[in-house]
Scaffold this active site. Structure first.
Site, PDB file in Angstrom:
ATOM      1  N   HIS A  97       0.349   8.288  13.827  1.00  8.92           N
ATOM      2  CA  HIS A  97      -0.565   7.297  13.239  1.00  8.92           C
ATOM      3  C   HIS A  97      -0.868   6.166  14.232  1.00  8.92           C
ATOM      4  O   HIS A  97      -2.026   5.804  14.453  1.00  8.92           O
ATOM      5  CB  HIS A  97       0.050   6.749  11.951  1.00  8.92           C
ATOM      6  CG  HIS A  97      -0.756   5.654  11.319  1.00  8.92           C
ATOM      7  ND1 HIS A  97      -1.934   5.892  10.658  1.00  8.92           N
ATOM      8  CD2 HIS A  97      -0.565   4.309  11.272  1.00  8.92           C
ATOM      9  CE1 HIS A  97      -2.440   4.749  10.226  1.00  8.92           C
ATOM     10  NE2 HIS A  97      -1.626   3.765  10.576  1.00  8.92           N
ATOM     11  N   LYS A 127       0.870  -1.181   0.000  1.00 10.84           N
ATOM     12  CA  LYS A 127       0.000   0.000   0.000  1.00 10.84           C
ATOM     13  C   LYS A 127       0.899   1.222   0.000  1.00 10.84           C
ATOM     14  O   LYS A 127       1.727   1.382   0.897  1.00 10.84           O
ATOM     15  CB  LYS A 127      -0.897   0.026   1.238  1.00 10.84           C
ATOM     16  CG  LYS A 127      -2.129  -0.839   1.105  1.00 10.84           C
ATOM     17  CD  LYS A 127      -3.090  -0.568   2.236  1.00 10.84           C
ATOM     18  CE  LYS A 127      -4.319  -1.439   2.129  1.00 10.84           C
ATOM     19  NZ  LYS A 127      -5.212  -1.278   3.299  1.00 10.84           N
ATOM     20  N   ARG A 157      -8.161  -8.487   3.890  1.00 13.21           N
ATOM     21  CA  ARG A 157      -7.116  -7.490   4.164  1.00 13.21           C
ATOM     22  C   ARG A 157      -7.680  -6.291   4.938  1.00 13.21           C
ATOM     23  O   ARG A 157      -6.957  -5.634   5.693  1.00 13.21           O
ATOM     24  CB  ARG A 157      -6.441  -7.028   2.873  1.00 13.21           C
ATOM     25  CG  ARG A 157      -5.306  -6.072   3.159  1.00 13.21           C
ATOM     26  CD  ARG A 157      -4.357  -5.852   2.016  1.00 13.21           C
ATOM     27  NE  ARG A 157      -3.310  -4.935   2.439  1.00 13.21           N
ATOM     28  CZ  ARG A 157      -2.241  -4.629   1.735  1.00 13.21           C
ATOM     29  NH1 ARG A 157      -2.060  -5.190   0.545  1.00 13.21           N
ATOM     30  NH2 ARG A 157      -1.337  -3.782   2.187  1.00 13.21           N
ATOM     31  N   GLU A 165      -7.301  -6.005  -1.180  1.00 19.19           N
ATOM     32  CA  GLU A 165      -8.328  -5.735  -0.173  1.00 19.19           C
ATOM     33  C   GLU A 165      -9.753  -5.936  -0.694  1.00 19.19           C
ATOM     34  O   GLU A 165     -10.618  -5.076  -0.522  1.00 19.19           O
ATOM     35  CB  GLU A 165      -8.147  -4.315   0.377  1.00 19.19           C
ATOM     36  CG  GLU A 165      -8.772  -4.146   1.746  1.00 19.19           C
ATOM     37  CD  GLU A 165      -8.306  -2.865   2.466  1.00 19.19           C
ATOM     38  OE1 GLU A 165      -7.094  -2.754   2.733  1.00 19.19           O
ATOM     39  OE2 GLU A 165      -9.158  -2.037   2.740  1.00 19.19           O
TER      40      GLU A 165
HETATM   41  P1  NAD Z   1       7.116   8.393  10.252  1.00 17.64           P
HETATM   42  O1  NAD Z   1       7.522   7.861   8.960  1.00 17.64           O
HETATM   43  O2  NAD Z   1       6.646   9.791  10.323  1.00 17.64           O
HETATM   44  O3  NAD Z   1       8.328   8.177  11.267  1.00 17.64           O
HETATM   45  C1  NAD Z   1       8.169   8.600  12.586  1.00 17.64           C
HETATM   46  C2  NAD Z   1       9.311   9.558  13.010  1.00 17.64           C
HETATM   47  O4  NAD Z   1      10.461   8.792  13.331  1.00 17.64           O
HETATM   48  C3  NAD Z   1       9.728  10.535  11.960  1.00 17.64           C
HETATM   49  O5  NAD Z   1      10.060  11.768  12.559  1.00 17.64           O
HETATM   50  C4  NAD Z   1      10.975   9.893  11.375  1.00 17.64           C
HETATM   51  O6  NAD Z   1      11.844  10.804  10.766  1.00 17.64           O
HETATM   52  C5  NAD Z   1      11.580   9.287  12.601  1.00 17.64           C
HETATM   53  N1  NAD Z   1      12.457   8.143  12.398  1.00 17.64           N
HETATM   54  C6  NAD Z   1      12.313   7.159  11.489  1.00 17.64           C
HETATM   55  N2  NAD Z   1      13.209   6.202  11.730  1.00 17.64           N
HETATM   56  C7  NAD Z   1      13.944   6.598  12.790  1.00 17.64           C
HETATM   57  C8  NAD Z   1      15.019   6.033  13.506  1.00 17.64           C
HETATM   58  N3  NAD Z   1      15.473   4.814  13.223  1.00 17.64           N
HETATM   59  N4  NAD Z   1      15.535   6.717  14.534  1.00 17.64           N
HETATM   60  C9  NAD Z   1      15.038   7.942  14.873  1.00 17.64           C
HETATM   61  N5  NAD Z   1      14.018   8.524  14.241  1.00 17.64           N
HETATM   62  C10 NAD Z   1      13.473   7.845  13.205  1.00 17.64           C
HETATM   63  O7  NAD Z   1       5.943   7.499  10.910  1.00 17.64           O
HETATM   64  P2  NAD Z   1       5.702   5.938  10.991  1.00 17.64           P
HETATM   65  O8  NAD Z   1       5.027   5.724  12.265  1.00 17.64           O
HETATM   66  O9  NAD Z   1       6.919   5.167  10.664  1.00 17.64           O
HETATM   67  O10 NAD Z   1       4.675   5.688   9.797  1.00 17.64           O
HETATM   68  C11 NAD Z   1       3.414   6.292   9.795  1.00 17.64           C
HETATM   69  C12 NAD Z   1       2.939   6.394   8.366  1.00 17.64           C
HETATM   70  O11 NAD Z   1       2.818   5.094   7.827  1.00 17.64           O
HETATM   71  C13 NAD Z   1       1.585   7.056   8.231  1.00 17.64           C
HETATM   72  O12 NAD Z   1       1.616   7.968   7.161  1.00 17.64           O
HETATM   73  C14 NAD Z   1       0.663   5.897   7.919  1.00 17.64           C
HETATM   74  O13 NAD Z   1      -0.445   6.285   7.150  1.00 17.64           O
HETATM   75  C15 NAD Z   1       1.571   4.987   7.176  1.00 17.64           C
HETATM   76  N6  NAD Z   1       1.159   3.576   7.202  1.00 17.64           N
HETATM   77  C16 NAD Z   1       1.117   2.913   6.039  1.00 17.64           C
HETATM   78  C17 NAD Z   1       0.786   1.585   6.014  1.00 17.64           C
HETATM   79  C18 NAD Z   1       0.816   0.820   4.731  1.00 17.64           C
HETATM   80  O14 NAD Z   1       0.367  -0.317   4.704  1.00 17.64           O
HETATM   81  N7  NAD Z   1       1.360   1.378   3.671  1.00 17.64           N
HETATM   82  C19 NAD Z   1       0.500   0.916   7.210  1.00 17.64           C
HETATM   83  C20 NAD Z   1       0.550   1.623   8.398  1.00 17.64           C
HETATM   84  C21 NAD Z   1       0.903   2.973   8.379  1.00 17.64           C
HETATM   85  N1  GLY Z   2      -1.994  -1.308   6.986  1.00 19.70           N
HETATM   86  C1  GLY Z   2      -3.140  -1.932   6.391  1.00 19.70           C
HETATM   87  C2  GLY Z   2      -2.816  -2.726   5.189  1.00 19.70           C
HETATM   88  O1  GLY Z   2      -1.683  -2.801   4.768  1.00 19.70           O
HETATM   89  O2  GLY Z   2      -3.696  -3.284   4.589  1.00 19.70           O
END
Ligand code: NAD
Ligand code: GLY
Length: 361
Positions: free
Chosen positions: A262, A140, A238, A234
């Site tokens: 998130h 995704k 899913r 999905e």
């Molecule tokens: P993010 O990518 O914003 O990372 C969180 C913070 O941690 C950021 O400030 C980043 O720069 C920092 N960071 C990253 N790695 C680090 C490290 N090793 N050490 C220190 N800092 C670090 O947030 P997230 O929680 O990783 O991801 C959330 C995003 O993922 C949302 O946009 C959500 O919609 C998306 N998401 C997508 C899916 C999917 O299936 N594609 C699933 C769940 C969430």
């Molecule tokens: N995070 C939900 C999905 O990947 O389907």
């Protein structure tokens, strides 16, 4: 190191999970499509880990794009910076995009890869717990719109996922907890034994015990890989991976992207889904207590943000990818480890459940 597979026929790919993988050329190089690459990272992660990945690329010519850090930058405008650089540097269809960062970088880079010249290869190197257990796996990809979270995107699978668990040592505690929310989700939707393990081992996870983290990541990725292999786009099961997400996306959008993480929004959303499931007579009070207690122990918020009224919640929840023919569908719980997607509920009862959650403030 553990290697799992996302089984999608010719598009199957490995998930490598282990310590110190970032600098290993043998993880990265076999999955490059051609002779060039572009690493996409952000201004927080690049200073920490970019050089290791560049070293692993060795002689492979590559460029780097460093984006601003934050959910508020997960936009089409910011994604365009990747295209600017790809075009200025004359990258062709043989290039490979490498996403180095959390879920924001993974989602935006994957979507850029899906679009550039109608599709180039990409690799996920997730560096947050949330990205290692969820967003880097399953294809995704996308960006946010001011009116709705993740509303613009594509299903587009990576060539491999390289989850170096050592990168989690630099993550702050709030981000670690946000990742644990998605781990708890897997237990709640389909694995009561795993939920029991989480109840036993939550403190070890919070202390970043490498063995406990490694197990939680592996178990989460295994569940996600199974679900994605069975229902990549999905059409059915899913959607269960979205437990808590309709409430959670409303919180993220309503609070302003980036103000609630998130995973935090998903944690509160799972508590709200449990509340609604109890009111529908599907979940008993004892199980709801287990859900809330575990979320609290993971240091996740259970109370929605003060600025969201019930009207605003309902308005935001209407912009959800599970809405079908104008009807809202939600992932709810029929027990621990059992969930379902349903639109079969009275809107008044949903309103009452949200009101009950808001009155916890
Ligand atoms: P993010 O990518 O914003 O990372 C969180 C913070 O941690 C950021 O400030 C980043 O720069 C920092 N960071 C990253 N790695 C680090 C490290 N090793 N050490 C220190 N800092 C670090 O947030 P997230 O929680 O990783 O991801 C959330 C995003 O993922 C949302 O946009 C959500 O919609 C998306 N998401 C997508 C899916 C999917 O299936 N594609 C699933 C769940 C969430
Ligand atoms: N995070 C939900 C999905 O990947 O389907």
């Amino acid at each position: 190191m553990k290697t799992l597979t996302v089984d999608l026929g010719e598009r199957s790919y490995p998930i490598y999970i282990g310590r110190g993988l970032l600098g290993e050329p043998q993880r990265l190089l076999p999955h490059l499509a051609g002779r060039r690459a572009m690493i996409v990272s952000n201004e927080t992660v690049a200073p920490l880990y970019l050089e290791r990945v560049r070293e692993a690329l060795g002689e492979v010519p590559h460029d780097v794009v460093v984006l601003p850090d934050g959910e508020r930058y997960k936009t089409l405008e910011v994604m365009n910076r990747i295209f600017d650089q790809l075009l200025e540097r004359r990258h062709d269809r043989g290039t490979t995009l490498i996403a180095l960062g959390g879920g924001v970088i993974g989602d935006i880079t994957g979507f850029a890869a899906a679009c550039y010249q109608r599709g180039v290869a990409f690799i996920q190197i997730p560096t947050t717990l949330l990205a290692q257990v969820d967003s880097s796996v399953g294809g995704k990809t996308g960006v946010n719109h001011p009116l709705g979270k993740n509303m613009i995107g594509a299903f587009y699978q990576p060539r491999c996922v390289i989850a170096d668990t050592d990168t989690l040592n630099t993550l702050d505690d709030r981000q670690l907890s946000a990742g644990i929310a998605e781990v708890i989700k897997y237990g709640l939707i389909r694995d009561e034994a795993f939920l029991g393990w989480l109840e036993e081992n939550m403190e070890r996870l919070l202390e970043r015990d490498p063995e406990a983290l490694g197990y939680a990541i592996e178990r989460s990725c295994r569940i996600k890989a199974e679900v994605v292999a069975a229902d990549e786009r999905e059409a059915g099961q899913r959607a269960l991976l979205n437990l808590g997400h309709t409430f959670g996306h409303a919180i993220e959008t309503g609070a302003g992207y980036g103000n609630w993480l998130h995973g935090e929004a998903v944690g509160t959303g799972m508590s709200m889904a449990a509340e609604f499931s109890v009111r529908l007579g599907w979940l008993d009070e004892a199980s709801r207590g287990r859900v809330d207690r575990l979320l609290e122990r993971a240091r996740l918020p259970l109370i929605p943000p003060a600025e969201l009224t019930v009207e605003r919640f309902l308005d935001l929840m209407a912009v959800d990818k599970k809405v079908l023919d104008g009807r809202l569908r939600l992932v709810l719980m029929k027990g621990i480890g059992q969930s379902l997607v349903t639109g079969d509920f009275d809107p008044a009862s949903l309103r009452a459940a949200i009101e009950a959650c808001l009155s916890r403030r």
